[in-house]
Write a protein that holds these residues in place. Sequence first.
Motif, short mmCIF file in Angstrom:
data_model
loop_
_atom_site.label_atom_id
_atom_site.label_comp_id
_atom_site.label_asym_id
_atom_site.label_seq_id
_atom_site.Cartn_x
_atom_site.Cartn_y
_atom_site.Cartn_z
N GLY A 1 0.84 -1.19 0.00
CA GLY A 1 0.00 0.00 0.00
C GLY A 1 0.87 1.24 0.00
N SER A 2 0.31 2.35 0.38
CA SER A 2 1.11 3.56 0.49
C SER A 2 2.01 3.45 1.71
N VAL A 3 3.24 3.84 1.58
CA VAL A 3 4.18 3.71 2.69
C VAL A 3 4.08 4.89 3.66
N GLY A 4 3.28 5.88 3.33
CA GLY A 4 3.13 7.03 4.21
C GLY A 4 2.44 8.17 3.49
N GLU A 5 2.37 9.31 4.15
CA GLU A 5 1.74 10.49 3.56
C GLU A 5 2.56 10.98 2.36
N ARG A 6 1.84 11.44 1.34
CA ARG A 6 2.53 11.94 0.16
C ARG A 6 3.02 13.36 0.39
N VAL A 7 4.23 13.60 -0.07
CA VAL A 7 4.87 14.91 0.05
C VAL A 7 5.26 15.37 -1.34
N ARG A 8 4.95 16.62 -1.63
CA ARG A 8 5.34 17.14 -2.94
C ARG A 8 6.80 17.54 -2.90
N VAL A 9 7.59 16.90 -3.77
CA VAL A 9 9.03 17.16 -3.81
C VAL A 9 9.41 17.69 -5.18
N ARG B 1 9.18 1.59 -6.27
CA ARG B 1 8.18 2.09 -7.21
C ARG B 1 8.47 3.55 -7.55
N VAL B 2 8.39 3.86 -8.83
CA VAL B 2 8.78 5.19 -9.32
C VAL B 2 7.57 6.13 -9.32
N TYR B 3 7.74 7.30 -8.68
CA TYR B 3 6.69 8.32 -8.64
C TYR B 3 7.06 9.55 -9.46
N SER C 1 17.07 11.27 -13.13
CA SER C 1 16.60 11.63 -11.78
C SER C 1 15.32 10.84 -11.49
N VAL C 2 15.18 10.38 -10.22
CA VAL C 2 13.99 9.61 -9.85
C VAL C 2 13.54 9.94 -8.43
N ALA C 3 12.26 9.70 -8.19
CA ALA C 3 11.70 9.70 -6.84
C ALA C 3 11.02 8.36 -6.66
N VAL C 4 11.47 7.56 -5.67
CA VAL C 4 10.94 6.21 -5.48
C VAL C 4 10.59 5.98 -4.01
N ASP C 5 9.72 4.99 -3.79
CA ASP C 5 9.42 4.61 -2.40
C ASP C 5 10.24 3.40 -2.01
N GLY C 6 9.96 2.83 -0.83
CA GLY C 6 10.76 1.73 -0.30
C GLY C 6 10.58 0.41 -1.00
N TYR C 7 9.66 0.34 -1.96
CA TYR C 7 9.52 -0.85 -2.80
C TYR C 7 10.21 -0.66 -4.15
N ALA D 1 7.31 15.40 -8.06
CA ALA D 1 6.65 14.15 -7.69
C ALA D 1 5.86 14.31 -6.40
N GLU D 2 4.77 13.56 -6.31
CA GLU D 2 4.03 13.41 -5.05
C GLU D 2 4.50 12.10 -4.45
#
Length: 526
Positions: free
Chosen positions: A215-223, A450-452, A442-448, A467-468
């Motif tokens: 699922g989502s690993v946490g709250e989304r932050v705009r970066v 997954r690319v955002y 350049s990338v923004a990814v979560d702990g799995y 990215a969100e």
Amino acid sequence: MSGHPDEGARRLPAFVPWLALLGGTGLLMLLNTEWALLPGWLMGALFLLFSRQRRPWVGFVGLLVANTVAAGVANLQVFPGSAASAFGMAFGGAVVVALVYLADRLIVGPRASFAGTLFLPAAMTGLELFSSMGNPFGTWGVLAYTQARAPVLVQLVSVTGLWGLTFVMAWFASVANWAFEHRDERRRVLPGVTVYAGVLVAILAFGALRLAGAGSVGERVRVAGITVAGEVAKGREAGLSRLIKGEAFGDEDWRAFAEASRAANEELLRLSEREAASGAKLILWSEGNAVVLAGELEALIARGSALARERGVWLGMSVGSFTPSEERMLRNEIILVGPDGAVAWRYVKSRPVPGWEAEHSIPGSTELPVSQAPGVGMLGGAICFDGDFPAVFASASARGLELLLLPSSDWKGISPLHTRQAVFRAVERGFSMVRQVNQGLSVAVDGYGRVYGELDHFTAEERVLRAELPVGRVPTLYAHLGDSVGLLSGLAALGWVLVAAVRGLVVRWRGPVRGVEASRAQRPAG
């Protein structure tokens, strides 16, 4: 010990092993490309076929030459520098690889038992781990990285680190050869192949279920990640190029370099203001994208602090500051400024790239910084090449790291490979990551993994990543087990070699003794 490769099996045409060597060499040249996934699996199987079907010394020399040539050619595209250094690095690695295959040929060899298929993966995995500990290039070149485009397989590193993936890939090579060598004994082959297939299916199922249940690993932050390039950065890039080439800089050269760099710094601040006004809560500059002389550093930090305070954002300022009078003139750091305008932490790159950067950089920070950033999460930082050393992130992970800022600077020859490798760090320890790259992906990814958000420096008109990004932690076994899989593999292979050596000595010692006893028994009495 092994016998002749043709014992008990149908003889292969003499050209087949040489075709296997040629095919493996071609596949090796693809390992630093986007098409590395299948070559990563097939290359070892072809090299092992050649090694097993030739005399030991022929196999060793053939693999040494093939690996030196293929890796040397690949290095020409990846590492800037002379052809001599590219092929020199390739030769050093080729010696070690050829020795591993030679050990397999002498200790296991053709027509061995299924248990013998475990030697090559154990040796290769242990070799990669121990090499990464003393290698100035860290984990660069580890076989597991070839699977970066297969997210289902990458999930395995959350348990075993890189080493489990390397093991199962090298095991494929030895199982495939074992099955081929016993192709006339189907009843014997089927159970062994089934065991390997079962392990591989379990790994794939684990990865698929892990991703499906994520699922989502946490709250989304705009970066937002920012890189300044093009015409406004032309003077700065030209100055950096001259420095790296070792050209002499006089006072006038330094003044011109500083003036050219100010234009790029102004653009960084302008774009940061714009992204903050558009809603970004976290902004990151790529590695060394801001360049100043040491005396101007505090003034630049003050301007970044004012921007962060006025806009209520977190600003990661990646700055290269130069002290012309010092031999170690470069301070390559990331400075995190909070919405209150205060500096939350500063981190100096701990793993400078071997060569000019390593020779001219001040000593780096002893550990990664981590601090709570209200509205974002537990923020930590590292810089580019630090990401090739998994152990660097152990302490930060233990302190609750949720989002890693990894400003970087690559070049076309290692893009997007270097970014794909860095994503393994996020999956290993379960943190989100923003990697903003000058001259790279350049990338923004979560702990799995997954690319955002993703941005290619070489195709984008404006180098701004948005990215969100969910920020939080994903529990992983690797965070607790560390490199134990690689360590145990290496120890198992070493033990295997020692046992084989002792057996060889015993056979040599007992053989002459038995011969003497037999001759004595045959002598007539008296």
